[in-house]
Design an enzyme around this catalytic site. Structure first.
Site, short mmCIF file in Angstrom:
data_model
loop_
_atom_site.label_atom_id
_atom_site.label_comp_id
_atom_site.label_asym_id
_atom_site.label_seq_id
_atom_site.Cartn_x
_atom_site.Cartn_y
_atom_site.Cartn_z
N GLU A 39 -5.45 2.94 3.42
CA GLU A 39 -5.61 1.78 3.10
C GLU A 39 -4.50 0.92 2.80
O GLU A 39 -3.75 1.34 1.90
CB GLU A 39 -6.93 1.41 2.01
N CYS A 40 -4.32 -0.44 3.70
CA CYS A 40 -3.30 -1.21 3.15
C CYS A 40 -1.67 -0.46 3.30
O CYS A 40 -1.49 0.16 4.40
CB CYS A 40 -3.61 -2.14 2.08
#
Length: 440
Positions: A327-328
């Site tokens: 994530e990210c």
């Protein structure tokens, strides 16, 4: 609740100062942070000596917030909640939480280059939202004793009056402007406390300064005037869908955006957690799934580019069909290259096709939800980079705010990746699918 008229006023400084002051005096202090913030909790954990959980009416839900505060109150002497942005900013705002739960608000206002207008801000914060519980005001970045007297005199009498029940809701002091204990910042927010060798010394200096204010001199009886009661909440049953499975979590200076609540959620699902450092080029531990949380890969791009052992181990993990949730910032090193703000192109791990480029301005911010096959998984987005990839998204999140925009969910083999930061406790069943090889 420690709130302010805007970001950058000193909420984190005041919250950390209070936490450190009372922890030094032997009190058991728990700190919470409004909104999906990763960075401020690092300072509050150092100051209080306890993990810091996030409170957000949209992410958590009211029942979860009440349960966390009740659990904390069982073994704490003092609970502090740092607000988010300005008191009335966001959907929901810190003020929404204060009103919903009856939590008194301490307003922190940057008083630099200000005198009489200070009182107008106090009046507006206190009366803008009917029914807002109020504790008082503390001025930050005060220049001198004379300046503090002018600020105090600017506050109108009815804003220093006595609330129903006899609670003095007025002037709680001022903190001087002092660069020696300023908390340093960078593009995503405050610098992580663990990166500064003098972090504790800064907190002690803040605590010393706080001890000279009326707020800092309050004893337990003084604090009790703002007590709020929380009842026990029914425990949420979680099916251990990850029982017997091991999840390896990247954890170091580049991968540091991890909610303690998310780690708790994985353990509640039955997972055993192990940790490794890609920056240190550690091998991916023997595991069934890998979680690459967000953080600052752009600040450690060269180290990550040289993490050959880690990259090869992760590639083998993927080739074996084992799940990866990135994530990210955890997603960014998976692509072919990362271009930094100065134009430097740094080769990355090449496990997903495409390139990432840092931007000088914020690219996206706000709440998001992902309508998975197992229901809605909530979270948020906050990033300064953009990604160009031939991968076709398998899904998009939906913004939880009218001002937001969707985020792409990518999938290649057992790898799922997105700018979306998931709040695992919002849907444990959907979370479990991120760490299983089959589709979510």
């Amino acid at each position: 609740m420690v709130a302010a008229p805007a970001s950058g006023q000193g909420k984190t400084t005041v919250t950390a100062a209070l936490a450190r002051l009372h922890a030094r005096q032997g009190r058991r202090v728990r700190v919470f942070k409004c909104g999906p913030d990763f960075l401020d909790p690092h300072w509050h954990q150092l100051a209080s000596g306890h993990p810091v959980h996030n409170l957000d009416l949209w992410l958590n839900g009211e029942a979860d917030i009440r349960a966390r505060l009740h659990e904390a109150a069982l073994d704490s002497d003092l609970i502090l909640i740092e607000g988010v942005m300005g008191l009335f900013d966001g959907e929901p705002s810190a003020a929404d939480l204060a009103v919903k739960l009856g939590i008194p608000v301490l307003a922190v206002i940057d008083a630099g280059s200000m005198a009489g207008t200070f009182g107008a801000l106090v009046h507006g914060l206190r009366h803008y939202r009917p029914g807002l519980p109020w504790a008082g005001v503390l001025a930050n970045r005060v220049a001198s004793d004379g300046h503090e007297k002018m600020l105090q005199a600017s506050v109108r009498g009815d804003d220093l009056g006595v609330e129903p029940g006899g609670i003095d809701a007025g002037w709680l002091g001022g903190l001087r402007r002092d660069a020696d204990f300023a908390l340093p910042e960078r593009h995503l927010g405050l610098t992580v406390a663990s990166e500064l060798p003098d972090a504790m010394a800064r907190l002690d200096a803040l605590a010393d300064a706080m001890s000279a204010t009326p707020l800092g001199r309050l004893d337990a009886t003084g604090w009790q005037r703002w007590a709020v009661s929380f009842e026990a909440q029914p425990a949420r049953a979680v099916v251990p869908l990850l029982q017997g499975r091991t999840v390896a979590v990247a954890r170091d200076a580049a991968f540091c955006f991890t909610y303690p609540a998310n780690l708790d959620a994985l353990r509640a699902l039955g997972a055993e957690l192990v940790f490794f450092s890609p920056v240190a080029d550690e091998l991916v531990p023997d595991c069934d799934a890998v979680w690459l949380p967000g953080g600052y890969p752009e600040l450690h791009a060269q180290a990550l580019a040289g993490s050959t052992r880690c990259r090869v181990a992760l590639a083998a993990h993927i080739a074996a069909g084992k799940a990866v949730w990135a994530e990210c910032g955890g997603m960014m090193p998976l692509f072919d290259a990362l271009t930094l703000l100065d134009g430097t192109r740094v080769p990355m791990w090449g496990l997903l096709p495409g390139e990432v480029a840092m931007q000088p301005r914020l690219a996206a911010l706000g709440p998001q939800c992902w309508d998975t096959a197992r229901g809605e998984l909530r979270g948020h987005t906050f990033h300064y980079s953009v990604t160009a990839t031939p991968l076709v998204p398998v899904a998009h999140t939906a913004p939880g705010s009218r001002f937001g925009r969707p985020e792409a969910i990518y999938r290649q083999g057992p790898v799922r990746a997105s700018y979306f930061h998931a709040w695992f406790t919002s849907n444990p069943e959907a979370t479990a699918q991120l760490f299983l090889p089959e589709a979510a």
